[in-house]
Design a protein around this motif. Structure first.
Motif, short mmCIF file in Angstrom:
data_model
loop_
_atom_site.label_atom_id
_atom_site.label_comp_id
_atom_site.label_asym_id
_atom_site.label_seq_id
_atom_site.Cartn_x
_atom_site.Cartn_y
_atom_site.Cartn_z
N ALA A 167 6.06 26.01 2.63
CA ALA A 167 5.55 27.01 1.68
C ALA A 167 6.62 28.07 1.45
O ALA A 167 6.45 29.24 1.77
N TRP A 168 7.76 27.66 0.90
CA TRP A 168 8.87 28.59 0.68
C TRP A 168 8.56 29.59 -0.43
O TRP A 168 9.13 30.66 -0.48
N TRP A 169 7.68 29.22 -1.35
CA TRP A 169 7.38 30.08 -2.49
C TRP A 169 5.95 30.61 -2.42
O TRP A 169 5.26 30.67 -3.43
N ASP A 170 5.54 30.98 -1.21
CA ASP A 170 4.25 31.65 -1.02
C ASP A 170 3.08 30.74 -1.40
O ASP A 170 2.53 30.05 -0.57
N ARG A 171 2.72 30.70 -2.67
CA ARG A 171 1.55 29.94 -3.11
C ARG A 171 1.87 28.52 -3.57
O ARG A 171 0.98 27.83 -4.07
N VAL A 172 3.10 28.07 -3.44
CA VAL A 172 3.49 26.71 -3.79
C VAL A 172 3.89 25.97 -2.52
O VAL A 172 4.75 26.43 -1.78
N LEU A 173 3.25 24.83 -2.28
CA LEU A 173 3.49 24.04 -1.07
C LEU A 173 4.07 22.69 -1.46
O LEU A 173 3.46 21.93 -2.22
N LEU A 174 5.26 22.38 -0.95
CA LEU A 174 5.85 21.05 -1.09
C LEU A 174 5.62 20.28 0.21
O LEU A 174 5.83 20.83 1.29
N TYR A 175 5.21 19.01 0.12
CA TYR A 175 4.88 18.29 1.35
C TYR A 175 5.23 16.81 1.26
O TYR A 175 5.31 16.22 0.18
N ALA A 176 5.46 16.23 2.43
CA ALA A 176 5.59 14.79 2.61
C ALA A 176 4.39 14.32 3.42
O ALA A 176 3.83 15.08 4.23
N THR A 177 3.98 13.06 3.21
CA THR A 177 2.77 12.58 3.86
C THR A 177 2.90 11.09 4.18
O THR A 177 3.63 10.36 3.51
N GLY A 178 2.18 10.65 5.20
CA GLY A 178 2.20 9.24 5.57
C GLY A 178 1.15 8.94 6.60
O GLY A 178 0.70 9.83 7.34
N GLY A 179 0.73 7.66 6.66
CA GLY A 179 -0.28 7.29 7.65
C GLY A 179 -0.82 5.90 7.41
O GLY A 179 -0.11 4.99 6.97
N ILE A 180 -2.11 5.73 7.67
CA ILE A 180 -2.79 4.43 7.60
C ILE A 180 -3.52 4.29 6.26
O ILE A 180 -4.08 5.25 5.75
N ALA A 181 -3.51 3.06 5.71
CA ALA A 181 -4.22 2.76 4.47
C ALA A 181 -5.19 1.60 4.72
O ALA A 181 -4.90 0.68 5.49
N LEU A 182 -6.34 1.66 4.07
CA LEU A 182 -7.35 0.61 4.14
C LEU A 182 -7.78 0.27 2.72
O LEU A 182 -8.03 1.17 1.92
N GLY A 183 -7.84 -1.02 2.39
CA GLY A 183 -8.21 -1.41 1.03
C GLY A 183 -9.05 -2.67 1.01
O GLY A 183 -8.90 -3.56 1.86
N ALA A 184 -9.96 -2.76 0.03
CA ALA A 184 -10.82 -3.93 -0.15
C ALA A 184 -10.21 -4.82 -1.23
O ALA A 184 -10.21 -4.46 -2.41
N LEU A 185 -9.67 -5.97 -0.82
CA LEU A 185 -9.01 -6.89 -1.73
C LEU A 185 -9.89 -8.09 -2.04
O LEU A 185 -10.53 -8.65 -1.15
N ASP A 186 -9.90 -8.49 -3.31
CA ASP A 186 -10.68 -9.63 -3.77
C ASP A 186 -9.77 -10.48 -4.63
O ASP A 186 -9.14 -9.98 -5.58
N SER A 187 -9.65 -11.79 -4.32
CA SER A 187 -8.74 -12.66 -5.05
C SER A 187 -9.32 -14.06 -5.19
O SER A 187 -10.12 -14.48 -4.34
N TYR A 188 -8.92 -14.78 -6.23
CA TYR A 188 -9.26 -16.20 -6.34
C TYR A 188 -8.18 -16.92 -7.13
O TYR A 188 -7.39 -16.32 -7.87
N THR A 189 -8.12 -18.25 -6.95
CA THR A 189 -7.16 -19.12 -7.64
C THR A 189 -7.91 -20.32 -8.19
O THR A 189 -8.77 -20.89 -7.51
N GLN A 190 -7.56 -20.71 -9.44
CA GLN A 190 -8.11 -21.90 -10.07
C GLN A 190 -6.96 -22.73 -10.63
O GLN A 190 -6.03 -22.19 -11.21
N VAL A 191 -7.05 -24.04 -10.45
CA VAL A 191 -6.05 -24.96 -10.98
C VAL A 191 -6.78 -26.12 -11.65
O VAL A 191 -7.74 -26.66 -11.09
N ALA A 192 -6.33 -26.50 -12.85
CA ALA A 192 -6.95 -27.59 -13.60
C ALA A 192 -5.86 -28.49 -14.17
O ALA A 192 -4.90 -28.00 -14.76
N PHE A 193 -6.03 -29.81 -13.99
CA PHE A 193 -5.14 -30.79 -14.59
C PHE A 193 -5.75 -31.31 -15.87
O PHE A 193 -6.96 -31.52 -15.98
N ASP A 194 -4.90 -31.51 -16.87
CA ASP A 194 -5.34 -32.06 -18.15
C ASP A 194 -5.50 -33.57 -18.02
O ASP A 194 -5.00 -34.19 -17.09
N GLY A 195 -6.17 -34.17 -19.00
CA GLY A 195 -6.34 -35.61 -19.01
C GLY A 195 -7.56 -36.00 -19.81
O GLY A 195 -8.32 -35.14 -20.28
N PRO A 196 -7.79 -37.30 -19.97
CA PRO A 196 -8.94 -37.75 -20.77
C PRO A 196 -10.27 -37.23 -20.26
O PRO A 196 -11.19 -36.98 -21.04
#
Length: 296
Positions: A167-196
């Motif tokens: 807080a070098w400028w009184d009311r302005v704060l510069l910061y660095a941050t880091g830690g743990i992240a948690l996320g809900a991932l949802d994925s799918y794959t589809q493959v189709a071959f062409d033909g008669p």
């Protein structure tokens, strides 16, 4: 002689009054400094983008009763490089959430911790079409044209981080941050071959993945105290939720014959970027103003 003495005393008195006036003018004026010590509660919103690496490949388990490609020993699980594909996906969405944190200020140094929970609309859809190919093996194999779809979305994410700021400028704060992240991932794959038997490219391989994954995050930002208890911030975070893979088994539809263990493997390395703004209400632990500092 008396007149001279009286005049001298009067002159000294006037000089003393002037000096006192000068001292009063030059006296230090106390200027209060804003205190960042306390706990805060707020909301945030902004942009989230993915920078994910994908890799897909065809996987077949060869029992001894089936022809085995040259150089392989049955039984063996093989990822055919001929039918593999690697690419990156860069798509984006919006994010909205809330945060809670506490911090302590010692001089210009501000140290604290923050937890947030956020909704995400990040969705990545990729589609590729491949021409027919012939793989020279023993025996030779012919592959029909195929289409491949991959889908990944991040439904929500949460972080628990340490914040270290200045807080070098009184009311302005510069910061660095880091830690743990948690996320809900949802994925799918589809493959189709062409033909008669499959002119509409109905998927013959399908697999899905859904899991809450733990990773890490790092970033930084700045915060401005625009009122006694209100602050506004702008922040950037990098989230790494790690790599995962899953299989899309073969389904015997539209005349497709599935071999033992016939499936498609999808590998994804999930990396996200977040740029957001927010507003906090700061509950000061102690006075909202730090001890005064004399300024001349």
């Amino acid at each position: 002689m008396k007149r001279i003495l009286l005049a001298s005393v009067a002159a000294l008195g006037l000089a003393g009054t002037a000096s006192a006036a000068d001292l009063a003018v030059r006296a230090p004026v106390p200027v209060p400094l804003f205190s960042w010590t306390g706990c805060y509660l707020g909301i945030n919103g902004g942009w989230i983008g993915g920078n994910d690496d994908y890799a897909t490949s065809h996987r077949v388990l060869y029992p001894g009763s089936q022809p085995v490609p040259v150089g392989l020993t049955a039984p063996a699980a093989v990822d055919y490089n001929l039918l593999s594909h690697s690419y990156s996906s860069n798509q984006s969405g919006g994010t909205l959430g809330g945060q809670f944190g506490c911090q302590y200020q010692a001089g210009w140094l501000v140290i604290g911790g923050e937890w947030d929970a956020n909704w995400s609309s990040l969705t990545e859809d990729n589609h590729f079409a491949y021409p027919a190919i012939t793989w020279i093996s023993n025996p030779a194999r012919f592959w029909l044209p195929r289409a491949e779809w991959t889908h990944k979305q991040l439904d929500w994410f949460s972080t628990a981080r340490v914040r270290v700021g200045a807080a070098w400028w009184d009311r302005v704060l510069l910061y660095a941050t880091g830690g743990i992240a948690l996320g809900a991932l949802d994925s799918y794959t589809q493959v189709a071959f062409d033909g008669p038997g499959n002119p509409l490219y109905i998927p013959q391989f399908f697999g899905a993945y859904r899991q809450n994954r733990i990773g890490w995050t790092v970033g930084g930002g700045f915060e401005w105290a625009f009122a006694a208890n209100w602050t506004a911030k702008a922040e950037f975070l990098y989230l790494d939720l790690g790599s995962f893979d899953y299989l899309s088994p073969c389904n015997s539809v539209n005349g497709l014959t599935c071999g033992a263990g016939d499936s498609w493997r999808t590998s994804i390395d999930a990396k996200e970027y977040v740029a957001r703004v927010g507003i906090n209400y700061l509950f000061h632990l102690g006075p909202a103003v730090a001890p005064v500092v004399a300024r001349y």
